[in-house]
Write a protein that holds these residues in place. Structure first.
Motif, short mmCIF file in Angstrom:
data_model
loop_
_atom_site.label_atom_id
_atom_site.label_comp_id
_atom_site.label_asym_id
_atom_site.label_seq_id
_atom_site.Cartn_x
_atom_site.Cartn_y
_atom_site.Cartn_z
N ILE A 363 0.99 -1.29 0.19
CA ILE A 363 -0.05 -0.01 0.02
C ILE A 363 0.88 1.10 -0.16
N PHE A 370 -3.67 4.04 -6.88
CA PHE A 370 -4.71 4.05 -5.57
C PHE A 370 -5.48 2.85 -6.07
N LEU A 434 -7.27 -2.89 -0.57
CA LEU A 434 -6.31 -1.79 -1.28
C LEU A 434 -4.94 -2.26 -1.91
N ASN A 502 -3.46 5.51 2.36
CA ASN A 502 -4.09 4.12 2.50
C ASN A 502 -4.38 3.95 3.92
#
Length: 547
Positions: A363, A370, A434, A502
């Motif tokens: 991340i 993203f 993510l 994140n």
């Protein structure tokens, strides 16, 4: 964590980082989950997450430069996480399991004739994880390849693909499988070995277009899922197609040499569970704690591990409605072994208590995107939607990034990481998470959204020794990192803006569901029987790991 280890860290002037005092959140107001979400998100800071990255680097530096499962660096990382989680008040368990540890300690790959060429490791080729030890020197034989667009391929998937001409030769095969079928790299190489091949080359499939599907053209990293008896490497579509064309026109002689280790070793998962909350409504967040054997793994996956650790520490005193369970997985780099073992050994009644699973693997990639896992398959590419409830998880993340004015990309549910066993057929736990990118090259369209350097990998040190807090010192492209630093603030091989953003997104999502899972639909037998994603043993990690 042993006292002797702590003393060593103190001598390295890092004990304050590793075991220093940390602040935890005060109890949240039970009447306002929105306040709790905002409060936790504010308390999870870049500084708090970064100190865990410094700890992981210190551990790797004292452990041969890595934190790989089956080696001391992983055990020390697990000790560190477990000690802090226990100190914060979580119920901490260590789940032991065995796995096949594979490592190549050296290799070479060259064309002997007709055009003598020496290929560069991890630039022109990569040794497939769990490849056999030894040297193969022989003629290259193409096996059921298809160089005609759209290049549909099942090369090497069936024993019938291999004729007697393969015996004593090096089989070159194309990535790919029949629609809906499972045909991993391991099966291809096993079939080649059974047919008498002395070595194997698998080249990327070349389907789609290089612009839209760069992961199907470039060099890919992969595992065979278990030991084989012949040396095997992967190459890009371009390299493979050129070798096939030359072999079809005449004789091509190659040499593959691999020094490899393959043996059974022991490791653990670390599980930390809150002491309050509804035990029948469990919100899980996980990240793999292990690195590759030749790297400290600061982005992959120090970032995910550090972020959920800091979220856990800051959330420790929040009296949530639902029980929260954090997991740090072992042996992910050996094909999701830890998370697969965990899910496989959960009784059905315990699986049913898990409302959802959130996964965080890489991340803080230096040249980031993203990525949000595409729970509803709105992008319409690759794998289908996740189990029911995955779209609602995606919506929480999308709402967070929209509130920050940040664009997102749909990260495909390919089974690349530890969510794979949770969403697999017969399990059907909704998932989300993510991902800031690995070995795929950043496009000009990406640059328009997030800046960075087009044509460079999202993580230029992916699975390399330079995935550390000192990337240039560990072999990174100094000019590329100068370019990245002109635009971004980096902490070693980590983009601090991506990591901070994140980490806030993780805090927001974990807190949101810790107080309210009403948006997640009840699971049904039909949801649990989802067949769109293959069983865990057939999943891939980080970019085409198994197929």
């Amino acid at each position: 964590m042993s006292r002797s280890f702590i003393r060593r860290l103190c001598g390295a002037a890092t004990a304050a980082v590793l075991l220093g005092a940390f602040t935890v959140a005060t109890p949240a107001q039970a009447t306002s989950s929105n306040n709790a979400v905002k409060k936790l998100t504010k308390q999870v800071t870049l500084g708090g997450v970064s100190r865990h990255l410094v700890a992981f680097q210190a551990i790797a530096s004292l452990s041969g430069g890595n934190r790989a499962s089956g080696l001391p660096g992983y055990d020390r990382s697990a000790d560190y996480v477990a000690a802090l989680a226990k100190l914060a008040g979580y119920k901490v368990t260590r789940q032991p399991f065995s796995f096949t540890y594979c490592e190549d300690t050296g290799s070479s790959f060259r064309q002997i004739a007709p055009t003598p060429t020496t290929y560069v490791d991890q630039t022109d080729y990569d040794v497939l994880d769990c490849a056999g030890n030894g040297t193969a020197n022989g003629e290259v034989v193409p096996v059921d390849v298809n160089l005609t667009p759209p290049r549909d391929s099942t090369s090497g998937c069936e024993a019938s693909d291999f004729g007697p001409e393969v015996a004593g030769k090096i089989a070159i095969m194309q990535r790919g499988a029949a629609p809906g079928a499972t045909c991993g790299f391991g099966l291809k190489v096993q079939n080649a070995e059974a047919a008498g091949a002395i070595g194997a080359i698998i080249f990327n499939q070349g389907n789609g277009t290089p612009e839209a599907n760069p992961d199907r053209y470039g060099l890919f990293l992969g595992t065979l899922g278990g030991p084989v008896g012949i040396p095997a490497v992967s190459v890009s579509y371009e390299t493979g197609a050129a070798l096939v064309a030359a072999a079809q026109a005449g004789t091509v002689t190659m040499e593959i040499s691999v020094d490899a280790i393959s043996e059974t070793r022991d490791t653990t998962n670390v599980i930390a569970e809150s002491r309050w909350g509804d035990p029948n409504e469990v919100v899980m967040a996980g990240a793999h704690l292990d690195s590759e054997p030749d790297t400290a793994g600061i982005n992959d996956n120090g970032t995910g591990s550090a972020a959920i650790l800091e979220v856990a520490l800051q959330m420790a005193k929040f009296k949530t409605k639902n029980k929260v369970r954090f997991a740090w997985w072992g042996a992910e780099e050996s094909n999701l072994v830890g998370s697969t073992y965990y899910v496989a050994n959960l009784p059905q009644a315990e699986r049913d208590k898990i409302a959802l699973y959130l996964n965080f693997d890489m991340i803080g990639s230096p040249n980031y995107t993203f990525g949000v896992y595409d729970g509803d398959d709105s992008a319409g590419t690759g794998a289908p939607a996740g189990p029911p409830g995955s779209a609602e998880i995606e919506a929480v993340f999308e709402g967070f990034f929209a509130s920050r004015g940040e664009a997102t990309a749909a990260a495909d549910f390919t089974g690349r990481s530890d969510y794979g066993p949770f969403i697999a057929a017969g399990v059907g736990i909704p998932a989300g998470g993510l991902f800031t990118g690995a070995e795929v090259l950043k496009t000009p369209a990406d640059v328009a959204l997030w800046g960075g350097v087009a044509g460079a990998q999202y993580d230029p040190c992916y699975h390399d020794p330079c995935d550390s807090l000192t990337p240039e010192r560990n072999g990174a492209d100094a000019e590329l990192y100068r370019q990245l630093r002109r635009e971004y603030k980096l902490l070693g091989n980590v983009n601090t803006f991506a990591l901070e953003t994140n980490s806030d997104a993780i805090a927001t999502a974990v807190a949101t569901f810790a107080y309210d899972t009403s948006a997640i639909p009840p699971r049904t037998a039909a949801a649990s029987a989802r067949t769109a994603v293959a069983a865990p043993a057939a999943q891939d990690t980080h970019g085409s790991w198994l197929h």
